[in-house]
Design an enzyme around this catalytic site. Structure first.
Site, PDB file in Angstrom:
ATOM      1  N   ASP A  14       0.614  -1.111  -0.143  1.00  0.00           N
ATOM      2  CA  ASP A  14      -0.051  -0.019   0.044  1.00  0.00           C
ATOM      3  C   ASP A  14       0.852   1.273   0.051  1.00  0.00           C
ATOM      4  OD1 ASP A  14      -2.559  -1.379   0.118  1.00  0.00           O
ATOM      5  OD2 ASP A  14      -1.834  -1.812   2.384  1.00  0.00           O
ATOM      6  N   GLY A  41      -4.748  -4.473  -4.690  1.00  0.00           N
ATOM      7  CA  GLY A  41      -5.863  -3.947  -4.901  1.00  0.00           C
ATOM      8  C   GLY A  41      -5.679  -2.472  -5.152  1.00  0.00           C
ATOM      9  N   HIS A  42      -6.090  -1.921  -6.262  1.00  0.00           N
ATOM     10  CA  HIS A  42      -6.268  -0.411  -6.309  1.00  0.00           C
ATOM     11  C   HIS A  42      -7.479   0.029  -7.045  1.00  0.00           C
ATOM     12  CE1 HIS A  42      -3.278  -1.172  -9.210  1.00  0.00           C
ATOM     13  NE2 HIS A  42      -3.829  -0.505  -9.841  1.00  0.00           N
ATOM     14  N   GLN A 220       1.814  -5.904  -3.253  1.00  0.00           N
ATOM     15  CA  GLN A 220       2.507  -5.984  -1.796  1.00  0.00           C
ATOM     16  C   GLN A 220       3.547  -5.356  -1.557  1.00  0.00           C
ATOM     17  OE1 GLN A 220       1.471  -9.298  -2.864  1.00  0.00           O
ATOM     18  NE2 GLN A 220      -0.638  -8.571  -2.683  1.00  0.00           N
TER      19      GLN A 220
HETATM   20  P1  IMP Z   1      -2.592 -12.730   2.056  1.00  0.00           P
HETATM   21  O1  IMP Z   1      -1.548 -12.074   1.111  1.00  0.00           O
HETATM   22  O2  IMP Z   1      -3.811 -12.690   1.957  1.00  0.00           O
HETATM   23  O3  IMP Z   1      -1.899 -14.252   2.485  1.00  0.00           O
HETATM   24  O4  IMP Z   1      -2.303 -11.956   3.590  1.00  0.00           O
HETATM   25  C1  IMP Z   1      -0.868 -11.974   4.260  1.00  0.00           C
HETATM   26  C2  IMP Z   1      -0.493 -10.614   4.802  1.00  0.00           C
HETATM   27  O5  IMP Z   1      -0.231  -9.754   3.845  1.00  0.00           O
HETATM   28  C3  IMP Z   1      -1.491  -9.955   5.487  1.00  0.00           C
HETATM   29  O6  IMP Z   1      -0.863  -9.247   6.754  1.00  0.00           O
HETATM   30  C4  IMP Z   1      -2.127  -9.085   4.639  1.00  0.00           C
HETATM   31  O7  IMP Z   1      -2.847  -8.083   5.178  1.00  0.00           O
HETATM   32  C5  IMP Z   1      -1.046  -8.727   3.671  1.00  0.00           C
HETATM   33  N1  IMP Z   1      -1.153  -8.075   2.432  1.00  0.00           N
HETATM   34  C6  IMP Z   1      -1.639  -8.859   1.525  1.00  0.00           C
HETATM   35  N2  IMP Z   1      -1.794  -8.197   0.305  1.00  0.00           N
HETATM   36  C7  IMP Z   1      -1.840  -7.045   0.722  1.00  0.00           C
HETATM   37  C8  IMP Z   1      -1.782  -5.719  -0.124  1.00  0.00           C
HETATM   38  O8  IMP Z   1      -2.000  -5.690  -1.226  1.00  0.00           O
HETATM   39  N3  IMP Z   1      -1.436  -4.597   0.710  1.00  0.00           N
HETATM   40  C9  IMP Z   1      -0.995  -4.899   1.893  1.00  0.00           C
HETATM   41  N4  IMP Z   1      -0.933  -5.747   2.421  1.00  0.00           N
HETATM   42  C10 IMP Z   1      -1.253  -6.740   1.953  1.00  0.00           C
END
Ligand code: IMP
Length: 418
Positions: A14, A41-42, A220
């Site tokens: 983010d 996502g955005h 990410q």
């Molecule tokens: P997962 O990717 O859904 O397995 O989540 C694992 C960790 O990554 C969690 O702390 C989520 O909040 C974080 N996370 C996953 N995708 C994003 C993103 O696009 N932005 C910020 N944090 C993310």
């Protein structure tokens, strides 16, 4: 022969990569996603129409860019089909790697169930099934996009995946679907996606060989990297620049300029260590001013001061050539702002190197006087002296030049320092 440039998040995601890719995409022939899935996502607005993008590369914003979903992505077909449909038709503008893994509905079920069962030690995932899909990939039982070419075999394979996980699904009252139900789903997926499926690795090699401009778009951030991040509170892919190679088929020699994106402060969604997190009014102010709520899940983001040891680590891990510093204006009007310049470890020593046991590191801050307004500034000279000083300190501590500063969500409210 040209090289592929890379945009990568330096924090916990983010960071504002969307704005930078949006700014840059017009200069590129190809924009490529290489890891993650619809956890990213955005939201973008084109001609007054709002598009929520989770899987689609951001090059879809610029009419001439070709968008590629690389082999490192885990792809939830219904989500991508929805995104494609929001644009009408992307013939010739979207290609999906035949090697990308298909994320199945059961992956989300397992993700959410696993989180629930962990109670207080939950990761705080997005619940989209990212971890379970990568688990199947690494366990060598996953299914890939190319298999949409033979639905009968694919249906058999997916049924076996469900059957193997039946005990887990049963515990959550989820029935294994019938082969017919699976076939019905994957027929929709094939009809929506197959025409976009290609050998994208070959496409990218040929693009670079013929001098085309390629932009690799990370999802990410570095501190969520499965190997180098704040494990186990991470995502399940390699978010660092090295992941761009394994996730596309390009070699490290194909990489060109690497731009690291960082916010002027830090945020994190989900659980896990966050040394500079603010649990006070100031953190609340940052959240409000920065509209720090997750795009995918709507969760409030945790907020804290800029962490230089972690930023320095992230710069090293990615081979960062320059930093794009985002959301400087969010700190406008603060009486004072702080940067964590080093850590004090348990044994009393002080270090600029982020240790593995980050929980035991106490941030040591340098405090800067606040500044008036940076919002909307478009030149370095327009920035108050205190803000300039803040940025120069980040450069000194990370050893990397801040080449771009963003002073509002608007595309043109950007300072390019070259
Ligand atoms: P997962 O990717 O859904 O397995 O989540 C694992 C960790 O990554 C969690 O702390 C989520 O909040 C974080 N996370 C996953 N995708 C994003 C993103 O696009 N932005 C910020 N944090 C993310």
């Amino acid at each position: 022969m040209s090289k592929a440039d890379l945009i990568v998040g330096l924090q916990w995601g983010d960071e504002g990569k969307g704005k930078i890719v949006d700014l840059k995409a017009k200069d590129y022939d190809y924009v490529v996603r290489y890891q993650g899935g619809h956890n990213a996502g955005h939201t973008i607005v084109i001609d007054g129409v709002k598009h929520a993008l989770h899987l689609m590369p951001s090059g879809v914003l610029s009419p001439n860019a070709i968008n590629i979903i690389g082999n490192g992505v885990v792809l939830f077909a219904p989500q991508l089909i929805k995104e494609i449909n929001s644009f009408g038709n992307l013939d010739g503008r979207l290609y999906i790697s035949e090697r990308a893994h298909l994320l199945l509905p059961l992956h989300a079920v397992i993700d959410q169930a696993a989180e629930k069962s962990k109670g207080g030690s939950a990761i705080g995932t997005t619940g989209k099934g990212i971890g379970p899909c990568y688990t199947d990939k690494v366990s060598r039982i996953g299914v890939r996009v190319n298999e949409l070419r033979n639905l009968e075999t694919l249906a058999d394979k997916i049924l076996v995946i469900y059957q193997r996980k039946e005990p887990i699904l049963k515990a959550y009252d989820i029935a294994v679907p019938s082969r017919e139900e699976i076939l019905k789903d994957i027929t929709i997926w094939r009809d929506g996606l197959l025409k976009y499926v290609a050998d994208t690795t070959l496409m990218l090699w040929e693009a670079l060989d013929s001098g085309k401009k390629v932009l690799l778009e990370g999802a990410q951030g570095t501190l969520l990297d499965i190997d180098q991040g704040t494990y186990p509170f991470v995502t399940s892919s390699n978010t660092i620049s090295a992941g761009a190679c394994s996730g596309t088929g390009l070699s490290p020699k194909n990489l060109g300029e690497i731009v690291g994106i960082a916010k002027a402060y830090c945020t994190r969604v989900g659980n896990g260590v966050f040394p500079t997190e603010l649990h006070c009014e100031t953190g609340e102010l940052m959240r409000k001013a920065g509209a720090e709520f997750g795009t995918t899940t709507g969760r409030p983001r945790r907020c804290g001061w800029f962490d230089a040891p972690l930023a320095r680590l992230a710069c090293k891990l990615n081979g960062t050539d320059s930093i794009a510093l985002m959301k400087l204006d969010v700190l406008d009007g603060f009486n004072e702002v702080k940067i964590c310049v080093k850590y004090k470890l348990k044994d009393g020593t002080e270090t600029l190197n982020a240790p593995l046991e980050l929980e035991d590191a106490t941030p040591i801050y340098e405090t800067f006087e606040g500044w008036g307004v940076t919002k909307g500034a478009r030149t370095w000279e327009e920035l108050p002296k205190a803000a300039q000083n803040y940025i120069e300190t980040i450069e000194k501590l990370t050893g990397v030049r801040v080449s771009l500063i963003s002073t509002s969500p608007e595309r043109n409210d950007t300072i390019i320092r070259g």
